[in-house]
Design a protein around this motif. Sequence first.
Motif: not given
Length: 287
Positions: A3-4, A33-35, A208-213
């Motif tokens: 994902a990253f 917003a997500f975090l 994808f960066v949110i998925g990585g987190y």
Amino acid sequence: MAAFTVNDACMKSLSGELPLFQAILLRSIAVIAFLGFMAWRAGSFRTPIARRDQLLIALRTVVEIAAAFFFISALFHLPIADVTAILQALPLTVTLAGAVFLGEAVGWKRLVAILIGFAGVMLILRPPLLFGEGSGFSVYSIYVLLAVACVTVRDLCARRISVAVPSMTIALSAAVGVMSLGAVGSLTQPWQPVSATSLLWLAGASFFVIGGYIFSVSAMRSGEIGFVAPFRYTSLIVALLLGLLIFGDWPDNLTLLGSAIVVATGLFTLYRERKTAKRQRAGLRLR
């Protein structure tokens, strides 16, 4: 890790569409917003943070800002596989920095592995002093090294932050810092209209960066770190495939050799750290 790396590919695809800082700012808005929502749901904002941890989080955020600038700048100008391969030296640099600055024990086998790993990095970078002019070395090669140095400091700070501090708080602080970089930097560059293509790449990068987190936090919380850590090297496989399929790039033989050396020495270093930790736990149980 996949994902990253897909996020990296999406950001690289924006290099011909949007200015650097505008791309960073727009992606950061979605990430924050997500975090922020996740931190609120987890009650992270209600957790008191000691003064020492506040300073460590602040330092970690500063180096995260610098790492984002150097890494994405390099990503905009260098093949994604080359940048990803150099980043695989992180376990080596973190181990060495832990020994130098934190007094952590590092045996001669790991020190030799670190030196060999750095030789692998030199094969990827090919500085003119060692390989002559026309080696492909540029200022952005230095940017990748600076990104590695910044991420090393970031990881050392994370080691010193109290376990009582919520992970989401630390991640959100870093995301706000990176957004600030994009906001301030975008004042120095003319904004470009966001085309439908750019919007798709931005959406992909944010997704994808949110998925990585999510995946990385889940892996660290439910899996043993010694088992999870070696999977970081799968990002290189993904970067090689994406570089070929999306950008038409494939590393030359020297770069592939250097990448193999970096991965091999990094895996050996992680293996030795895991073995040392087991011996220390066994010693504590005997006491």
